[in-house]
Design a protein around this motif. Sequence first.
Motif, PDB file in Angstrom:
ATOM      1  N   GLU A 116       0.833  -1.202   0.000  1.00  0.00           N
ATOM      2  CA  GLU A 116       0.000   0.000   0.000  1.00  0.00           C
ATOM      3  C   GLU A 116       0.869   1.253   0.000  1.00  0.00           C
ATOM      4  O   GLU A 116       2.012   1.235   0.478  1.00  0.00           O
ATOM      5  CB  GLU A 116      -0.935  -0.022   1.200  1.00  0.00           C
ATOM      6  CG  GLU A 116      -1.923  -1.184   1.142  1.00  0.00           C
ATOM      7  CD  GLU A 116      -3.058  -1.026   2.123  1.00  0.00           C
ATOM      8  OE1 GLU A 116      -3.143   0.038   2.775  1.00  0.00           O
ATOM      9  OE2 GLU A 116      -3.854  -1.967   2.243  1.00  0.00           O
ATOM     10  N   ARG A 120       2.963   0.806   5.063  1.00  0.00           N
ATOM     11  CA  ARG A 120       2.760   0.190   6.371  1.00  0.00           C
ATOM     12  C   ARG A 120       1.829  -1.014   6.315  1.00  0.00           C
ATOM     13  O   ARG A 120       1.524  -1.601   7.341  1.00  0.00           O
ATOM     14  CB  ARG A 120       2.193   1.226   7.353  1.00  0.00           C
ATOM     15  CG  ARG A 120       3.181   2.325   7.735  1.00  0.00           C
ATOM     16  CD  ARG A 120       4.363   1.736   8.486  1.00  0.00           C
ATOM     17  NE  ARG A 120       5.410   2.724   8.769  1.00  0.00           N
ATOM     18  CZ  ARG A 120       6.484   2.915   8.022  1.00  0.00           C
ATOM     19  NH1 ARG A 120       6.631   2.199   6.907  1.00  0.00           N
ATOM     20  NH2 ARG A 120       7.397   3.808   8.335  1.00  0.00           N
ATOM     21  N   HIS A 121       1.358  -1.369   5.133  1.00  0.00           N
ATOM     22  CA  HIS A 121       0.478  -2.518   4.995  1.00  0.00           C
ATOM     23  C   HIS A 121       0.851  -3.298   3.731  1.00  0.00           C
ATOM     24  O   HIS A 121       1.162  -2.705   2.691  1.00  0.00           O
ATOM     25  CB  HIS A 121      -0.996  -2.101   4.947  1.00  0.00           C
ATOM     26  CG  HIS A 121      -1.496  -1.528   6.235  1.00  0.00           C
ATOM     27  ND1 HIS A 121      -1.406  -0.177   6.533  1.00  0.00           N
ATOM     28  CD2 HIS A 121      -2.077  -2.120   7.321  1.00  0.00           C
ATOM     29  CE1 HIS A 121      -1.911   0.038   7.743  1.00  0.00           C
ATOM     30  NE2 HIS A 121      -2.330  -1.114   8.230  1.00  0.00           N
ATOM     31  N   THR A 123      -0.420  -6.671   1.311  1.00  0.00           N
ATOM     32  CA  THR A 123      -1.526  -7.570   0.994  1.00  0.00           C
ATOM     33  C   THR A 123      -1.037  -8.662   0.059  1.00  0.00           C
ATOM     34  O   THR A 123      -0.452  -8.368  -0.995  1.00  0.00           O
ATOM     35  CB  THR A 123      -2.695  -6.812   0.332  1.00  0.00           C
ATOM     36  OG1 THR A 123      -3.107  -5.750   1.184  1.00  0.00           O
ATOM     37  CG2 THR A 123      -3.876  -7.742   0.108  1.00  0.00           C
ATOM     38  N   ARG A 132      -4.358  -9.153   4.176  1.00  0.00           N
ATOM     39  CA  ARG A 132      -3.706  -7.868   4.499  1.00  0.00           C
ATOM     40  C   ARG A 132      -3.002  -7.951   5.853  1.00  0.00           C
ATOM     41  O   ARG A 132      -3.603  -8.352   6.849  1.00  0.00           O
ATOM     42  CB  ARG A 132      -4.755  -6.758   4.522  1.00  0.00           C
ATOM     43  CG  ARG A 132      -4.220  -5.347   4.661  1.00  0.00           C
ATOM     44  CD  ARG A 132      -5.368  -4.364   4.450  1.00  0.00           C
ATOM     45  NE  ARG A 132      -4.940  -2.974   4.490  1.00  0.00           N
ATOM     46  CZ  ARG A 132      -5.034  -2.200   5.569  1.00  0.00           C
ATOM     47  NH1 ARG A 132      -5.554  -2.680   6.694  1.00  0.00           N
ATOM     48  NH2 ARG A 132      -4.657  -0.937   5.524  1.00  0.00           N
ATOM     49  N   ARG A 134      -0.167  -5.908   8.619  1.00  0.00           N
ATOM     50  CA  ARG A 134       0.462  -4.638   8.988  1.00  0.00           C
ATOM     51  C   ARG A 134       1.959  -4.834   9.153  1.00  0.00           C
ATOM     52  O   ARG A 134       2.403  -5.831   9.736  1.00  0.00           O
ATOM     53  CB  ARG A 134      -0.127  -4.099  10.296  1.00  0.00           C
ATOM     54  CG  ARG A 134       0.337  -2.680  10.641  1.00  0.00           C
ATOM     55  CD  ARG A 134      -0.480  -2.122  11.790  1.00  0.00           C
ATOM     56  NE  ARG A 134      -0.169  -2.782  13.044  1.00  0.00           N
ATOM     57  CZ  ARG A 134       0.776  -2.355  13.915  1.00  0.00           C
ATOM     58  NH1 ARG A 134       1.484  -1.267  13.636  1.00  0.00           N
ATOM     59  NH2 ARG A 134       0.987  -2.989  15.032  1.00  0.00           N
TER      60      ARG A 134
END
Length: 375
Positions: A116, A120-121, A123, A132, A134
């Motif tokens: 993303e 910080r993410h 998937t 997804r 973190r």
Amino acid sequence: MLIHEYKLDGNKAQYAAIDEAIRVCQFIRNTCLRLWMDDHATKNDLQKYCAVLAKEFPFANPLNSQARQAAADRAWNAIQRFYDNCKAKKPGKKGYPRFQHDNRSVEYKQTGWKLEPDGRHLTLIDGCGIGRLRLVGTRDIETFPIKQIKRLRLIRRADGYYAQFAVQAHRVIEHEMTGATVGIDVGLKAYYTDSNSNTIKNPRHYRKAEKRLKKLQRRLSRTAKKSNNRKKARQRVAKAHLKVQRQREDFARKEANALVTSHDLIAYEDLKIVNMVRNRHLAKSINDAGWGHFLQWVNYYGAMHDIPVVKVVPHFTSQNCSGCGTLVKKSLSVRTHICPACGLVMDRDHNAAVNILNKALSTVGQTGTDAPVSA
């Protein structure tokens, strides 16, 4: 290639999905290895075989196609290493490829995942159902274009799951010239002694943790096999070993960086550590010191700072007098060099470090370019 690592924050179902992807990766790698053993398959054959396995085994199909190919690449790397050792006529065992039983990672190439924009993410968009996650860490992976991220590796460790991003980038540091040159002699009494008689204390991380490790291992041995208590005890033992490993790596990196930033040339002995650890009296202490990892980081930082890091042949560096060159034979128990010819008296390791530097300055050595796997 730069490696940026984050810890993954997810739920139990997501961790279970990562474990399943890791098991599929191990299955493909071992199956490809069996194909090579039976039919002497080429690298291209192994790549094609991944699609066959996905159709034949339903549990392998959800894994991303490029991740399956990366697993086949692991098998081929082991095969190629064996071929190279045979061609080079390496003495002893040549490293015939073996089946893997403890795989802890799965590797994606440039598909099957999405980062993303906030960095910080992460998937996973293949059929494994990871979803997804973190990213926990301080690195700024979002500053790199996605095209520069060539690989994504999910790793299971004793304290959780991690994501490593392999970024194609060239890291260069502007070195401030100091005019200082140094030779270092690694040892067990002191971590290393340099040609200026400075010594770094050996931290002995494993020796200090040994009492706790033995206690945890005894607790593990008393648990019933296949019980939940045994799983918990194994986890405690693994975490304790992981802590020692991280302490050793952190110390090696910091000392290597400090050494490189303060000198313009560094010389060290080209030791055959694999042969040295065959000494059953010293093997544990040598492994605990981690000289090989430390010297890899010295070469790595030396390449970034663009300064020469020279490895010299270790013959007679401890025996020859650094003052006049006279051969003064000493056993390992003799820690002081006393030359009968010129009267030079100095610490044994200091004398060796001076000899190492003199060899490097006389262009006897060769520059080292080895670098560790991660940065």
